[in-house]
Design an enzyme around this catalytic site. Structure first.
Site, PDB file in Angstrom:
ATOM      1  N   TYR A 165       0.804  -1.215   0.000  1.00 22.39           N
ATOM      2  CA  TYR A 165       0.000   0.000   0.000  1.00 22.39           C
ATOM      3  C   TYR A 165       0.840   1.270   0.000  1.00 22.39           C
ATOM      4  O   TYR A 165       0.531   2.195  -0.715  1.00 22.39           O
ATOM      5  CB  TYR A 165      -1.118   0.045   1.061  1.00 22.39           C
ATOM      6  CG  TYR A 165      -1.002  -0.733   2.320  1.00 22.39           C
ATOM      7  CD1 TYR A 165      -1.680  -1.942   2.459  1.00 22.39           C
ATOM      8  CD2 TYR A 165      -0.278  -0.263   3.398  1.00 22.39           C
ATOM      9  CE1 TYR A 165      -1.620  -2.648   3.646  1.00 22.39           C
ATOM     10  CE2 TYR A 165      -0.232  -0.962   4.581  1.00 22.39           C
ATOM     11  CZ  TYR A 165      -0.897  -2.161   4.702  1.00 22.39           C
ATOM     12  OH  TYR A 165      -0.842  -2.848   5.861  1.00 22.39           O
ATOM     13  N   SER A 166       1.939   1.320   0.729  1.00 25.09           N
ATOM     14  CA  SER A 166       2.735   2.554   0.703  1.00 25.09           C
ATOM     15  C   SER A 166       3.338   2.766  -0.686  1.00 25.09           C
ATOM     16  O   SER A 166       3.688   1.803  -1.376  1.00 25.09           O
ATOM     17  CB  SER A 166       3.899   2.467   1.690  1.00 25.09           C
ATOM     18  OG  SER A 166       3.440   2.194   2.980  1.00 25.09           O
TER      19      SER A 166
ATOM     20  N   GLU B 234      -2.214  -5.073  12.563  1.00 21.29           N
ATOM     21  CA  GLU B 234      -0.762  -4.907  12.417  1.00 21.29           C
ATOM     22  C   GLU B 234      -0.140  -4.220  13.631  1.00 21.29           C
ATOM     23  O   GLU B 234       0.999  -4.490  13.995  1.00 21.29           O
ATOM     24  CB  GLU B 234      -0.447  -4.095  11.142  1.00 21.29           C
ATOM     25  CG  GLU B 234       1.045  -3.995  10.861  1.00 21.29           C
ATOM     26  CD  GLU B 234       1.363  -3.350   9.519  1.00 21.29           C
ATOM     27  OE1 GLU B 234       0.435  -2.930   8.809  1.00 21.29           O
ATOM     28  OE2 GLU B 234       2.564  -3.260   9.198  1.00 21.29           O
TER      29      GLU B 234
HETATM   30  C1  LIG Z   1      11.266  -1.548   7.246  1.00 18.90           C
HETATM   31  C2  LIG Z   1       9.951  -1.054   6.709  1.00 18.90           C
HETATM   32  C3  LIG Z   1       9.025  -1.980   6.274  1.00 18.90           C
HETATM   33  C4  LIG Z   1       7.808  -1.543   5.726  1.00 18.90           C
HETATM   34  N1  LIG Z   1       6.940  -2.474   5.214  1.00 18.90           N
HETATM   35  C5  LIG Z   1       5.840  -2.060   4.547  1.00 18.90           C
HETATM   36  C6  LIG Z   1       5.006  -2.995   3.871  1.00 18.90           C
HETATM   37  O1  LIG Z   1       5.240  -4.208   3.906  1.00 18.90           O
HETATM   38  N2  LIG Z   1       3.983  -2.529   3.123  1.00 18.90           N
HETATM   39  C7  LIG Z   1       3.686  -1.199   3.033  1.00 18.90           C
HETATM   40  O2  LIG Z   1       2.732  -0.853   2.343  1.00 18.90           O
HETATM   41  N3  LIG Z   1       4.443  -0.277   3.694  1.00 18.90           N
HETATM   42  C8  LIG Z   1       5.504  -0.686   4.443  1.00 18.90           C
HETATM   43  N4  LIG Z   1       6.321   0.248   5.076  1.00 18.90           N
HETATM   44  C9  LIG Z   1       6.020   1.667   4.905  1.00 18.90           C
HETATM   45  C10 LIG Z   1       5.578   2.370   6.177  1.00 18.90           C
HETATM   46  O3  LIG Z   1       4.239   2.074   6.471  1.00 18.90           O
HETATM   47  C11 LIG Z   1       5.805   3.862   5.943  1.00 18.90           C
HETATM   48  O4  LIG Z   1       7.213   4.058   5.898  1.00 18.90           O
HETATM   49  C12 LIG Z   1       5.223   4.710   7.049  1.00 18.90           C
HETATM   50  O5  LIG Z   1       3.821   4.679   6.996  1.00 18.90           O
HETATM   51  C13 LIG Z   1       5.701   6.177   6.944  1.00 18.90           C
HETATM   52  O6  LIG Z   1       5.533   6.675   5.673  1.00 18.90           O
HETATM   53  P1  LIG Z   1       6.748   7.417   4.914  1.00 18.90           P
HETATM   54  O7  LIG Z   1       7.936   6.539   5.016  1.00 18.90           O
HETATM   55  O8  LIG Z   1       6.269   7.817   3.573  1.00 18.90           O
HETATM   56  O9  LIG Z   1       7.037   8.714   5.795  1.00 18.90           O
HETATM   57  P2  LIG Z   1       6.197  10.104   5.768  1.00 18.90           P
HETATM   58  O10 LIG Z   1       4.740   9.788   5.731  1.00 18.90           O
HETATM   59  O11 LIG Z   1       6.780  10.920   4.659  1.00 18.90           O
HETATM   60  O12 LIG Z   1       6.578  10.692   7.155  1.00 18.90           O
HETATM   61  C14 LIG Z   1       7.784  11.440   7.405  1.00 18.90           C
HETATM   62  C15 LIG Z   1       7.691  12.025   8.810  1.00 18.90           C
HETATM   63  O13 LIG Z   1       6.588  12.938   8.897  1.00 18.90           O
HETATM   64  C16 LIG Z   1       5.714  12.564   9.963  1.00 18.90           C
HETATM   65  N5  LIG Z   1       4.328  12.829   9.578  1.00 18.90           N
HETATM   66  C17 LIG Z   1       3.742  12.539   8.382  1.00 18.90           C
HETATM   67  N6  LIG Z   1       2.440  12.896   8.407  1.00 18.90           N
HETATM   68  C18 LIG Z   1       2.191  13.396   9.652  1.00 18.90           C
HETATM   69  C19 LIG Z   1       1.025  13.941  10.302  1.00 18.90           C
HETATM   70  N7  LIG Z   1      -0.139  13.984   9.676  1.00 18.90           N
HETATM   71  N8  LIG Z   1       1.143  14.355  11.578  1.00 18.90           N
HETATM   72  C20 LIG Z   1       2.348  14.277  12.246  1.00 18.90           C
HETATM   73  N9  LIG Z   1       3.486  13.794  11.669  1.00 18.90           N
HETATM   74  C21 LIG Z   1       3.409  13.362  10.394  1.00 18.90           C
HETATM   75  C22 LIG Z   1       5.939  11.065  10.134  1.00 18.90           C
HETATM   76  O14 LIG Z   1       5.584  10.646  11.437  1.00 18.90           O
HETATM   77  C23 LIG Z   1       7.440  10.943   9.878  1.00 18.90           C
HETATM   78  O15 LIG Z   1       8.160  11.283  11.037  1.00 18.90           O
HETATM   79  C24 LIG Z   1       7.521  -0.154   5.668  1.00 18.90           C
HETATM   80  C25 LIG Z   1       8.460   0.771   6.140  1.00 18.90           C
HETATM   81  C26 LIG Z   1       9.663   0.336   6.666  1.00 18.90           C
HETATM   82  C27 LIG Z   1      10.650   1.363   7.138  1.00 18.90           C
END
Ligand SMILES: Cc1cc2nc3c(=O)[nH]c(=O)nc-3n(C[C@H](O)[C@H](O)[C@H](O)COP(=O)(O)OP(=O)(O)OC[C@H]3O[C@@H](n4cnc5c(N)ncnc54)[C@H](O)[C@@H]3O)c2cc1C
Length: 380
Positions: A122-123, A237
């Site tokens: 999904y991400s 999850e």
């Molecule tokens: C090792 C690993 C495994 C993963 N596995 C999967 C998987 O199997 N499938 C999948 O779909 N995804 C997966 N993910 C993705 C994960 O769900 C996302 O990394 C996570 O949701 C954060 O999104 P982003 O990395 O785009 O960061 P961003 O959304 O860009 O966030 C960056 C920063 O901004 C902050 N922030 C963003 N929006 C807000 C808000 N509204 N209020 C306050 N703070 C905010 C966040 O907390 C963070 O500190 C994985 C990630 C990792 C690191």
């Protein structure tokens, strides 16, 4: 409140412990840290063969609901590679909750036997926290859907038989409403997988979808109902299937190392270890609540957020102080001579920050608690 486990659950726990002792050998743990693939097919099959995966799947389980917590708590304490299994059982729970009878018959047996894993797409590169804005498109074309786009962080995509894929199916509806989740085999033509290695050792993947064609039988939970399907997965999850007592293997290794080098009796070490153990006990109780709700047919969306925030921050705190205490020896990795806690101090210092990100970041979970529990206004 009496938190003691019944005789039946204690018997269940001892069977799980035997399977873990037989299958999670030092070589299996070493393989996890060398490859970054946090999965052990031999463990999954052994649990599946004895019916323990079916029993642990939310909605299918026939045992005491606390067994879901017992299973993942045992895996976590052993430092077992169980991430693949946890995701597979989350999705099994959602297929059981929202899937059609045909999907249940076609998909569930392969998961609960321990043979097949599932990965979650999904991400996307620009949409993690704001996942409702994803761009991967699914367009109806005759009897089939054609899917184009890309996903980031599709962990286990290189091992999984099934994929759940969040797509945009209606661009005219508000962003949360035009989404559809599909469940499809990973060997469907048009899917490619590229490895992505992370700070915390775990390998994840970027995945690409080029004219991937699937039928209506791949829609999971209804067209334009993808947000509900995804939040059902997230409810399983966060703080339900492991990830909340991650510091326990670290503490075990740190304890032995501290005794070996003679700092265990220092008041500061003892105080910190006691605080860490208390934090892990609190995290364990919070997890029992979330897992119990999930295994009893509920959706611990809020309780899971509370568990994840507390447990992930505690893990990071504990990893930091063990590394501070170990000094330069806490920078040495597995198999390096003199490495503190046999290398776990260094590994957990890298791994713990990652736990505050996946499955929804700490900030997003705090927002969830603020809005849904404390009744504070929406921040977005
Ligand atoms: C090792 C690993 C495994 C993963 N596995 C999967 C998987 O199997 N499938 C999948 O779909 N995804 C997966 N993910 C993705 C994960 O769900 C996302 O990394 C996570 O949701 C954060 O999104 P982003 O990395 O785009 O960061 P961003 O959304 O860009 O966030 C960056 C920063 O901004 C902050 N922030 C963003 N929006 C807000 C808000 N509204 N209020 C306050 N703070 C905010 C966040 O907390 C963070 O500190 C994985 C990630 C990792 C690191």
């Amino acid at each position: 409140m009496d938190f003691s486990l019944s005789d039946d659950v204690l018997a269940y726990r001892s069977k799980i412990r035997s399977i873990v002792a037989e299958t999670v050998t030092p070589d299996v743990i070493d393989r996890m840290h060398t490859t970054g693939t946090f999965d052990a097919p031999e463990l999954n099959r052994a649990l599946g063969t004895q019916g323990f995966l079916e029993r642990a799947t939310p909605g299918l389980g026939v045992g005491d609901p606390i067994e879901l917590w017992v299973l993942f708590n045992e895996l976590e304490k052993a430092g077992a590679p169980y991430d693949g299994l946890a995701v597979a059982l989350m999705i099994a729970g959602v297929v059981n909750l929202l899937g059609t009878d045909e999907q249940k018959e076609r998909i569930l047996p392969s998961i609960i036997s321990g043979e097949a894993l599932v990965c979650m797409g999904y991400s996307e590169a620009d949409y993690g926290s704001d996942v409702a804005s994803i761009k991967t498109r699914a367009v109806k074309d005759g009897d089939e859907w054609t899917i184009n786009g890309s996903k980031m962080w599709t962990t286990m995509a290189h091992e999984a038989r099934w994929l759940i894929l969040l797509t945009r199916t209606d661009v005219d509806l508000p962003k949360h409403k035009g989404l559809t989740m599909f469940i499809l085999p990973m060997d469907t033509p048009g899917i490619t997988v590229d490895p992505v290695h992370t700070l915390g050792t775990e390998r994840t993947n970027a995945t690409y979808y080029d004219n991937v064609r699937v039928g209506d039988d791949a829609v999971l939970g209804g067209v334009n109902n993808g947000w509900r399907t995804m939040t059902s997965v997230l409810a399983f999850e966060r703080g339900v299937m492991g990830g909340s007592n991650a510091a326990i293997p670290l503490l075990r290794h740190f304890h032995d190392w501290a005794q070996e080098i003679g700092i265990f009796d220092q008041p500061i070490t003892r105080e910190r270890m006691a605080r860490a153990a208390i934090d892990m006990q609190v995290a364990s109780l919070l997890t029992q609540r979330s897992a119990w709700i999930a295994a009893s047919g509920g959706s611990p969306g809020l309780e899971g957020s509370m568990t994840k925030v507390f447990a992930a921050e505690a893990y990071q705190r504990i990893s930091r102080w063990t590394q501070e205490t170990a000094g330069p020896l806490g920078l040495l990795q597995f198999h390096e001579s003199g490495a503190a806690g046999e290398g776990f101090v260094e590994y957990d210092a890298r791994h713990s920050p990652v736990v505050t990100i996946y499955g929804g970041t700490t900030e997003i979970n705090r927002n969830n608690i603020a809005e849904r529990h404390l009744g504070l206004p929406k921040s977005r």
